[in-house]
Design a protein around this motif. Sequence first.
Motif, mmCIF file in Angstrom:
data_model
loop_
_atom_site.group_PDB
_atom_site.id
_atom_site.type_symbol
_atom_site.label_atom_id
_atom_site.label_comp_id
_atom_site.label_asym_id
_atom_site.label_seq_id
_atom_site.Cartn_x
_atom_site.Cartn_y
_atom_site.Cartn_z
ATOM 1 N N MET A 288 -17.366 -10.633 35.210
ATOM 2 C CA MET A 288 -16.706 -11.913 34.945
ATOM 3 C C MET A 288 -16.479 -12.712 36.223
ATOM 4 S SD MET A 288 -13.894 -11.270 31.967
ATOM 5 C CE MET A 288 -14.414 -10.871 30.289
ATOM 6 N N VAL A 289 -16.625 -14.014 36.082
ATOM 7 C CA VAL A 289 -16.340 -14.951 37.164
ATOM 8 C C VAL A 289 -14.988 -15.592 36.868
ATOM 9 C CG1 VAL A 289 -17.033 -17.092 38.287
ATOM 10 C CG2 VAL A 289 -18.780 -15.435 37.576
ATOM 11 N N TRP A 290 -14.060 -15.478 37.813
ATOM 12 C CA TRP A 290 -12.744 -16.086 37.642
ATOM 13 C C TRP A 290 -12.777 -17.499 38.188
ATOM 14 C CZ3 TRP A 290 -8.221 -14.207 35.377
ATOM 15 C CH2 TRP A 290 -8.354 -12.934 34.810
ATOM 16 N N ALA A 291 -12.392 -18.451 37.339
ATOM 17 C CA ALA A 291 -12.560 -19.848 37.721
ATOM 18 C C ALA A 291 -11.609 -20.748 36.940
ATOM 19 C CB ALA A 291 -14.009 -20.280 37.440
ATOM 20 N N PRO A 292 -11.354 -21.957 37.472
ATOM 21 C CA PRO A 292 -10.600 -22.957 36.705
ATOM 22 C C PRO A 292 -11.371 -23.328 35.447
ATOM 23 C CG PRO A 292 -10.770 -23.580 39.021
ATOM 24 C CD PRO A 292 -11.721 -22.449 38.803
ATOM 25 N N TYR A 293 -10.670 -23.660 34.392
ATOM 26 C CA TYR A 293 -11.329 -23.979 33.126
ATOM 27 C C TYR A 293 -10.499 -24.994 32.360
ATOM 28 C CZ TYR A 293 -7.664 -21.515 30.662
ATOM 29 O OH TYR A 293 -6.444 -21.152 30.170
ATOM 30 N N GLU A 294 -11.108 -25.547 31.345
ATOM 31 C CA GLU A 294 -10.397 -26.345 30.352
ATOM 32 C C GLU A 294 -10.836 -25.848 28.984
ATOM 33 O OE1 GLU A 294 -9.777 -30.984 28.843
ATOM 34 O OE2 GLU A 294 -11.202 -30.511 30.442
ATOM 35 N N THR A 422 -22.226 -26.815 39.014
ATOM 36 C CA THR A 422 -20.814 -26.445 39.192
ATOM 37 C C THR A 422 -20.044 -26.412 37.880
ATOM 38 O OG1 THR A 422 -20.781 -27.436 41.412
ATOM 39 C CG2 THR A 422 -18.650 -27.070 40.350
ATOM 40 N N VAL A 423 -20.244 -27.406 37.039
ATOM 41 C CA VAL A 423 -19.472 -27.549 35.798
ATOM 42 C C VAL A 423 -20.306 -27.053 34.612
ATOM 43 C CG1 VAL A 423 -18.272 -29.141 34.258
ATOM 44 C CG2 VAL A 423 -18.247 -29.538 36.739
ATOM 45 N N SER A 424 -19.737 -26.147 33.821
ATOM 46 C CA SER A 424 -20.451 -25.559 32.685
ATOM 47 C C SER A 424 -19.671 -25.777 31.396
ATOM 48 C CB SER A 424 -20.646 -24.050 32.877
ATOM 49 O OG SER A 424 -21.309 -23.765 34.088
ATOM 50 N N VAL A 446 -15.967 -24.731 32.295
ATOM 51 C CA VAL A 446 -15.670 -23.849 33.430
ATOM 52 C C VAL A 446 -16.172 -24.504 34.707
ATOM 53 C CG1 VAL A 446 -16.010 -21.552 34.414
ATOM 54 C CG2 VAL A 446 -15.923 -21.837 31.925
ATOM 55 N N ARG A 447 -15.344 -24.502 35.720
ATOM 56 C CA ARG A 447 -15.710 -25.136 36.992
ATOM 57 C C ARG A 447 -15.902 -24.059 38.054
ATOM 58 N NH1 ARG A 447 -15.022 -30.629 36.471
ATOM 59 N NH2 ARG A 447 -13.915 -31.237 34.559
ATOM 60 N N SER A 448 -17.157 -23.642 38.211
ATOM 61 C CA SER A 448 -17.481 -22.578 39.159
ATOM 62 C C SER A 448 -18.970 -22.591 39.456
ATOM 63 C CB SER A 448 -17.101 -21.214 38.571
ATOM 64 O OG SER A 448 -17.770 -20.172 39.227
ATOM 65 N N PRO A 449 -19.380 -22.716 40.725
ATOM 66 C CA PRO A 449 -20.802 -22.632 41.064
ATOM 67 C C PRO A 449 -21.419 -21.291 40.659
ATOM 68 C CG PRO A 449 -19.560 -23.591 42.879
ATOM 69 C CD PRO A 449 -18.552 -23.081 41.895
#
Length: 519
Positions: A288-294, A422-424, A446-449
């Motif tokens: 898992m990638v830990w990242a900011p999300y909405e 970056t944004v998925s 999800v905002r993570s490269p």
Amino acid sequence: MNARLCFVFGGLLSVTLVSCVTHKASPAALPTTGFVSEETIDHACQVRTVRRRGTSGFEVLYEGRDAYLARLAVIEAAQKTLDLQYFIWRDDLIGTLMVDRLLAAADRGVKVRLMLDVTLGAQSEVRSAVLAAHPNITVAFFNPMTDMKGIFAGNPVPVIGEIDRMQCRMHNKVMIADGSIVIGGGRNLADGYFGAHRHYNMRDLDFIASGSVVEDSAKSYELFWRSPLTQVGDPQKLTKHDHEELRELRGKVGRKMRSLAKKNGTHLPHSMSRGEALQTLRQLAGRMVWAPYEFVADPPERMLRQTRTASPTSHSVEKAMKEADSEVVMHAAYFIPGDEMLTLFKGITDRDVEVRVLTNSLASIDGITAMSGIANRREGIVDSGVSLYELNAKAPSRKTYVMAPKPTRMGMHTKGFVADNTVSFIGSYNMDPRSKYINTETGVIVRSPAFAARLKASLEEDFKKENSWHVTRDQDGVIIWTGQKPGKPPAVHHSDPGVTFGRRLQCWILRLLPWEDFL
């Protein structure tokens, strides 16, 4: 595994986390359209929409087998609660396997809630009162529009002012376990969404996640469960016959599952030990990638609206695309952008942002009706500056996705994109009028490269020349399709490739009908 992962999954594995879903909550006091104004409904749609920013762990579930095993592991590992919300739950191998394992979970004390859109029916055991006779299983149907019998009787029916509800769909797909882990995205529960159908399969896309996004998903689920548009089975209406049949249900489901598996020919594990399930979840947690999300989800009140109002989910999805500076790579299974969406894409490409979209072809799609909408918008899409591709139903890439004994025709059901590496986005939202104006949908941004690189790699595969057709205009402005088989020169087609004249004729006739707003 970092400390944050250990903390979250330690809670799941040791079963110390308390579910954030209250199973005995009282019904929401929201009146139906006949007793409430459109302004009140619009306000409810805004304030009760789940939109939370935070940090959570995410992994992509792209291949069908991985998506199935993840669901199986989540069910087998659950110890307290399992909440499922689905649009389609077919009476096939995958659908029956899910019922069998949910029964086993309920037998060991897990409180199971199943919520389905009522439109397309459900797997036979799910829609029967027998399954709901289990003391740990509750079954509900959302937005019922016709008489329902037995324990499901007493549903709301359409009245004057609510006829629009007849075309509404709860399109959400969510599975939540122990308030600790969630699987969401595009897949319904049926063979074709996991590469397990004998004749036709669709590429699809899910995510599995932990962290605060689980709480967000559970909050959305609870809003639907407590909605007056949801008819929950009443245990007081169970009969002696229902309870007697429950005793025979486990054996019946097991025999049915084995028969379907033999007929299907797909080699899938029918169960997991708890140790195997926990090991599978540990592996997923480690990736898992830990990242900011909405997290975005439309509220159930959308079913009561009487005006053409874009959904909250559509606003978040479009905003994420508008912010792109260099590139948008998208899979949209039913790509039917209306005039407003085409204007949005034109504005994006005018800023020299490259936009590539893959959608179904006439040969790959599961329904010609939706294809008529895609076909009618091809010229506008190409003219907006979008690079349009349509999936080749016989793409070589299907060999890595289809689990059936022989390669089948392949379509796509994927809904996802990556912007600026970056944004998925992964969710249930199609780029069509139905998702934007009619259905309820859900998804995560999800905002993570790192996560974007993972998702983009899976999306890029089907843009290859051998896997899709590039749709452009020739020098006369006529739509053409260009593709290339491995080791062969490029092939150019002046009509939908890979289909019979009869199928082209059907699509042409359907294109004449003025029904795009309902596709």
